[in-house]
Design a protein around this motif. Structure first.
Motif, PDB file in Angstrom:
ATOM      1  N   LEU A  80       0.826  -1.208   0.000  1.00 40.58           N
ATOM      2  CA  LEU A  80       0.000   0.000   0.000  1.00 40.58           C
ATOM      3  C   LEU A  80       0.861   1.259   0.000  1.00 40.58           C
ATOM      4  N   LEU A  83       1.932   1.663  -3.639  1.00 34.57           N
ATOM      5  CA  LEU A  83       0.837   2.142  -4.485  1.00 34.57           C
ATOM      6  C   LEU A  83       0.526   3.608  -4.211  1.00 34.57           C
ATOM      7  N   LYS A  84       0.606   3.994  -2.949  1.00 34.28           N
ATOM      8  CA  LYS A  84       0.355   5.397  -2.604  1.00 34.28           C
ATOM      9  C   LYS A  84       1.434   6.305  -3.182  1.00 34.28           C
ATOM     10  N   LYS A  86       3.294   5.816  -5.769  1.00 26.52           N
ATOM     11  CA  LYS A  86       3.250   5.844  -7.227  1.00 26.52           C
ATOM     12  C   LYS A  86       1.875   6.223  -7.770  1.00 26.52           C
ATOM     13  N   GLN A  87       0.942   6.505  -6.860  1.00 28.71           N
ATOM     14  CA  GLN A  87      -0.405   6.955  -7.223  1.00 28.71           C
ATOM     15  C   GLN A  87      -1.079   5.975  -8.180  1.00 28.71           C
ATOM     16  N   VAL A  88      -1.067   4.710  -7.772  1.00 33.56           N
ATOM     17  CA  VAL A  88      -1.650   3.628  -8.563  1.00 33.56           C
ATOM     18  C   VAL A  88      -2.785   2.988  -7.774  1.00 33.56           C
ATOM     19  N   ALA A  90      -5.530  -0.076  -7.145  1.00 39.06           N
ATOM     20  CA  ALA A  90      -5.546  -1.515  -7.393  1.00 39.06           C
ATOM     21  C   ALA A  90      -6.865  -2.095  -6.894  1.00 39.06           C
ATOM     22  N   HIS A 115      -8.649   2.102  -3.010  1.00 38.54           N
ATOM     23  CA  HIS A 115      -8.576   0.865  -3.778  1.00 38.54           C
ATOM     24  C   HIS A 115      -9.920   0.146  -3.742  1.00 38.54           C
ATOM     25  N   ASP A 215      -0.430 -10.758  -2.889  1.00 35.72           N
ATOM     26  CA  ASP A 215       0.388 -10.023  -1.931  1.00 35.72           C
ATOM     27  C   ASP A 215       0.774 -10.870  -0.726  1.00 35.72           C
ATOM     28  N   VAL A 224       6.668  -5.267  -7.527  1.00 33.72           N
ATOM     29  CA  VAL A 224       5.624  -4.338  -7.948  1.00 33.72           C
ATOM     30  C   VAL A 224       6.156  -2.968  -8.378  1.00 33.72           C
ATOM     31  N   ILE A 228       5.271  -1.402 -12.117  1.00 37.45           N
ATOM     32  CA  ILE A 228       4.532  -0.153 -12.301  1.00 37.45           C
ATOM     33  C   ILE A 228       5.341   0.831 -13.152  1.00 37.45           C
ATOM     34  N   THR A 240      -8.723   0.706 -11.456  1.00 39.38           N
ATOM     35  CA  THR A 240      -9.398  -0.386 -10.771  1.00 39.38           C
ATOM     36  C   THR A 240     -10.258  -1.148 -11.781  1.00 39.38           C
TER      37      THR A 240
END
Length: 261
Positions: A80, A83-84, A86-88, A90, A115, A215, A224, A228, A240
């Motif tokens: 998480l 993802l935060k 890289k602003q992705v 999921a 997400h 995960d 990951v 990305i 998403t």
């Protein structure tokens, strides 16, 4: 079945080894998958993606959906963080027993950070081996557990091994769940080699694809960030699953699966 993390990984990994070939037999089960492109065409011009606003138009942008199964686990908070950073966004297909019930704060964080929270059954039993009441229990227990934590029941589910049939579809429809399969897998249940996981994803990435990762395996989360970065370099936009289907909306009981290039 899930006595320890290593034992759980081996058990789930063995169970998932046949998933890719099973996906090819859906037609024989009387289940016809819908592609993201078909879902978008059927959705008209509504500007909503499921319950939230559309960030992108995947009919115009090269979209790809990153999904994670069978968590949350001990590495999910780090995922998480990635993802935060890289602003992705999921989509997380969560397992109930020893996952949702063990990591409620992580489940809450997944939802709070935007997400998509989805259902991967309670105990990873193969749904096509069960009767209707057992299928309902596997799905509804996880629905209820996630709702208690997030205040919202999922609208998406992923059947273990991708196995579904008419009964699974009927129960899913009753529970308000669309079924989401995948088109890109790193088979990360079979290796801890992060470089290999990365390469498998990149070799198979395609527009409107759905990536399946887990995960809960040691090699996955470290792979990951570079997955990305490279897919962004190739011009992909991460979305998403509901965003991938928009302006269509995932219909309960329906099976969604991208076509490979």
């Amino acid at each position: 079945m899930f006595r320890s993390r290593s034992g759980r990984g081996k058990a789930v990994g063995t169970a998932l080894l046949v998933a890719a070939s099973l996906m090819l037999t859906l037609g024989a089960c009387g289940v016809d998958p819908v592609t993201p492109q078909d879902a978008r065409r059927e959705g008209g011009t509504d500007d909503k993606a499921g319950g939230g606003g559309r960030r992108v138009d995947c009919a115009e942008v090269k979209c790809i959906a990153l999904t994670f199964d069978a968590g949350p686990g001990k590495d999910t908070p780090h995922l998480l963080d990635v993802l935060k950073e890289k602003q992705v966004p999921a989509t997380f297909f969560l397992l109930g027993s020893r996952h949702v019930d063990r990591y409620p704060d992580v489940v809450r964080r997944i939802a709070d950070e935007g997400h998509e929270v989805a259902n991967h059954t309670w105990s990873h039993r193969i749904l096509t081996d069960l009767d209707e009441s057992e299928i309902r229990e596997e799905l509804s227990r996880t629905q209820d557990a996630i709702e208690r934590i997030t205040g919202r029941k999922p609208t998406l589910m992923r059947p273990p091994q991708g196995r579904t049939d008419g009964t699974v579809s009927d129960v899913s429809r009753d529970l308000g769940l669309a079924q989401v399969l995948w088109s890109i897998t790193a088979k990360d249940y079979s290796t801890t080699d992060s470089a290999l996981i990365r390469q498998r994803v990149l070799d198979n990435a395609h527009r409107d694809g759905i990536i399946l990762l887990h995960d809960i395996y040691d090699g996955t989360v470290p792979a990951v960030p570079s997955i990305i970065d490279e897919l962004k370099r190739r011009g992909f936009t991460f979305v998403t699953v509901p965003e991938l289907l928009a302006p269509g909306k995932a219909e309960p009981g329906t099976v969604y699966r991208p076509e490979r290039d």
